[in-house]
Design a protein around this motif. Structure first.
Motif, PDB file in Angstrom:
ATOM      1  N   ARG A   1       0.839  -1.209   0.000  1.00  0.00           N
ATOM      2  CA  ARG A   1       0.000   0.000   0.000  1.00  0.00           C
ATOM      3  C   ARG A   1       0.875   1.262   0.000  1.00  0.00           C
ATOM      4  NH1 ARG A   1      -3.073  -1.780   3.371  1.00  0.00           N
ATOM      5  NH2 ARG A   1      -1.934  -1.251   5.251  1.00  0.00           N
ATOM      6  N   THR A   2       1.902   1.286   0.830  1.00  0.00           N
ATOM      7  CA  THR A   2       2.777   2.457   0.930  1.00  0.00           C
ATOM      8  C   THR A   2       3.521   2.703  -0.381  1.00  0.00           C
ATOM      9  OG1 THR A   2       3.030   2.099   3.306  1.00  0.00           O
ATOM     10  CG2 THR A   2       4.669   3.503   2.239  1.00  0.00           C
ATOM     11  N   LEU A   3       4.049   1.646  -0.971  1.00  0.00           N
ATOM     12  CA  LEU A   3       4.733   1.798  -2.260  1.00  0.00           C
ATOM     13  C   LEU A   3       3.779   2.368  -3.309  1.00  0.00           C
ATOM     14  CD1 LEU A   3       6.843  -1.477  -2.282  1.00  0.00           C
ATOM     15  CD2 LEU A   3       7.761   0.853  -2.375  1.00  0.00           C
ATOM     16  N   ALA A   4       2.575   1.804  -3.385  1.00  0.00           N
ATOM     17  CA  ALA A   4       1.598   2.250  -4.388  1.00  0.00           C
ATOM     18  C   ALA A   4       1.168   3.686  -4.148  1.00  0.00           C
ATOM     19  CB  ALA A   4       0.383   1.326  -4.378  1.00  0.00           C
ATOM     20  N   GLU A   5       0.907   4.038  -2.904  1.00  0.00           N
ATOM     21  CA  GLU A   5       0.467   5.399  -2.586  1.00  0.00           C
ATOM     22  C   GLU A   5       1.521   6.432  -2.949  1.00  0.00           C
ATOM     23  OE1 GLU A   5      -0.613   5.063   1.535  1.00  0.00           O
ATOM     24  OE2 GLU A   5      -2.643   4.339   1.056  1.00  0.00           O
ATOM     25  N   GLN A   6       2.782   6.018  -2.938  1.00  0.00           N
ATOM     26  CA  GLN A   6       3.870   6.939  -3.298  1.00  0.00           C
ATOM     27  C   GLN A   6       4.223   6.852  -4.778  1.00  0.00           C
ATOM     28  OE1 GLN A   6       7.190   6.836  -0.596  1.00  0.00           O
ATOM     29  NE2 GLN A   6       5.861   6.768   1.192  1.00  0.00           N
ATOM     30  N   GLY A   7       3.455   6.067  -5.531  1.00  0.00           N
ATOM     31  CA  GLY A   7       3.637   6.006  -6.977  1.00  0.00           C
ATOM     32  C   GLY A   7       4.703   5.051  -7.471  1.00  0.00           C
ATOM     33  N   HIS A   8       5.136   4.136  -6.639  1.00  0.00           N
ATOM     34  CA  HIS A   8       6.173   3.180  -7.031  1.00  0.00           C
ATOM     35  C   HIS A   8       5.554   1.892  -7.561  1.00  0.00           C
ATOM     36  CE1 HIS A   8       8.990   5.866  -5.142  1.00  0.00           C
ATOM     37  NE2 HIS A   8       8.344   5.762  -3.994  1.00  0.00           N
ATOM     38  N   VAL A   9       6.215   1.277  -8.501  1.00  0.00           N
ATOM     39  CA  VAL A   9       5.823  -0.033  -9.033  1.00  0.00           C
ATOM     40  C   VAL A   9       6.302  -1.096  -8.057  1.00  0.00           C
ATOM     41  CG1 VAL A   9       6.195  -1.675 -10.913  1.00  0.00           C
ATOM     42  CG2 VAL A   9       5.936   0.768 -11.412  1.00  0.00           C
TER      43      VAL A   9
ATOM     44  N   ALA B   1      -2.721  -5.421  -1.863  1.00  0.00           N
ATOM     45  CA  ALA B   1      -2.804  -4.101  -1.219  1.00  0.00           C
ATOM     46  C   ALA B   1      -2.283  -3.006  -2.143  1.00  0.00           C
ATOM     47  CB  ALA B   1      -2.021  -4.100   0.093  1.00  0.00           C
ATOM     48  N   ALA B   2      -1.227  -3.312  -2.892  1.00  0.00           N
ATOM     49  CA  ALA B   2      -0.690  -2.316  -3.836  1.00  0.00           C
ATOM     50  C   ALA B   2      -1.739  -1.963  -4.885  1.00  0.00           C
ATOM     51  CB  ALA B   2       0.577  -2.851  -4.497  1.00  0.00           C
ATOM     52  N   ARG B   3      -2.391  -2.972  -5.426  1.00  0.00           N
ATOM     53  CA  ARG B   3      -3.406  -2.705  -6.458  1.00  0.00           C
ATOM     54  C   ARG B   3      -4.622  -1.995  -5.877  1.00  0.00           C
ATOM     55  NH1 ARG B   3      -1.482  -7.650  -8.524  1.00  0.00           N
ATOM     56  NH2 ARG B   3      -3.161  -8.834  -7.567  1.00  0.00           N
ATOM     57  N   GLU B   4      -5.033  -2.371  -4.671  1.00  0.00           N
ATOM     58  CA  GLU B   4      -6.167  -1.693  -4.035  1.00  0.00           C
ATOM     59  C   GLU B   4      -5.873  -0.214  -3.822  1.00  0.00           C
ATOM     60  OE1 GLU B   4      -7.021  -3.912  -0.468  1.00  0.00           O
ATOM     61  OE2 GLU B   4      -7.617  -5.686  -1.620  1.00  0.00           O
ATOM     62  N   ALA B   5      -4.578   0.117  -3.679  1.00  0.00           N
ATOM     63  CA  ALA B   5      -4.179   1.519  -3.495  1.00  0.00           C
ATOM     64  C   ALA B   5      -3.883   2.196  -4.832  1.00  0.00           C
ATOM     65  CB  ALA B   5      -2.959   1.592  -2.580  1.00  0.00           C
ATOM     66  N   GLY B   6      -4.217   1.528  -5.931  1.00  0.00           N
ATOM     67  CA  GLY B   6      -4.046   2.116  -7.255  1.00  0.00           C
ATOM     68  C   GLY B   6      -2.683   1.901  -7.881  1.00  0.00           C
ATOM     69  N   GLY B   7      -1.882   1.005  -7.304  1.00  0.00           N
ATOM     70  CA  GLY B   7      -0.529   0.789  -7.799  1.00  0.00           C
ATOM     71  C   GLY B   7      -0.430  -0.214  -8.933  1.00  0.00           C
ATOM     72  N   HIS B   8       0.711  -0.175  -9.586  1.00  0.00           N
ATOM     73  CA  HIS B   8       1.024  -1.107 -10.672  1.00  0.00           C
ATOM     74  C   HIS B   8       1.920  -2.207 -10.110  1.00  0.00           C
ATOM     75  CE1 HIS B   8       1.702  -2.496 -14.745  1.00  0.00           C
ATOM     76  NE2 HIS B   8       3.007  -2.517 -14.493  1.00  0.00           N
TER      77      HIS B   8
END
Length: 178
Positions: A26-34, A51-58
């Motif tokens: 989640r933290t990686l995704a929220e900060q825009g990291h793959v 969690a990364a995908r739920e937060a909009g991450g790739h």
């Protein structure tokens, strides 16, 4: 945007470890990291990528064909790369990542940590290698490595190359600092 490869368990673990993996994703995704992972969708690996995908991450999953059923391939990944061998998997994970975070895990996780850490120490890459250890999971291993440094078997410089933290936010900051 940078890509961070996260090494972690793909086998059964207790809920606090799943929560840790999810917080990292989640933290990686929220900060825009793959998020680059081993391509599984179970245990900590699954908690991380979901969690990364739920937060909009790739997410980028890299998995050997032979493990697609065993680790339940992450078919929801933004990009799923299927390799023929473990060596090819690790090579691609290394190439796709700008930094590495290791969470608690078993022998596969340890092997990935040691290979990446050694590669950096030997000058094969200059990417940050972070060990996230909020619950002293790795304390006995780190004590042993520090002891080995007093006997000359592990160079102090190599120990200094491993970035150790207890904080998810610090781990992400360290892994993405360039």
């Amino acid at each position: 945007m940078s890509a961070v490869c996260v090494y972690c368990a793909s086998g059964p673990v207790d809920q606090p470890y799943l929560d840790l993996a999810a917080e990292v994703g989640r933290t990686l995704a929220e900060q825009g990291h793959v998020v680059v992972s081993g391509g599984g969708n179970i245990s900590m690996m699954g908690a991380l990528v979901n969690a990364a995908r739920e937060a909009g991450g790739h997410t980028v999953g890299i998995i050997p064909r032979a493990l697609m059923k065993h680790e339940v391939a992450d078919l929801g990944s933004g990009e799923l790369v299927v390799t023929e061998t473990m060596r090819e998997r690790k090579r691609l994970m290394d190439e796709r990542a700008d930094g590495f975070i290791t969470l608690p895990g078993g022998i596969g996780t340890l092997e990935e940590l040691f290979e990446t850490w050694t590669g950096g120490y030997l000058g094969m890459h200059d990417k940050p290698v972070v060990l996230l250890d909020p619950v002293d999971f790795y304390a006995p291993l780190l004590d042993w490595l520090r002891e080995l440094s007093t006997t000359g078997f592990v160079a102090r410089r190599s120990l200094d190359r491993l970035l150790i933290t207890r904080s998810v936010s610090d781990a992400v900051e360290l892994a993405t600092a360039r």
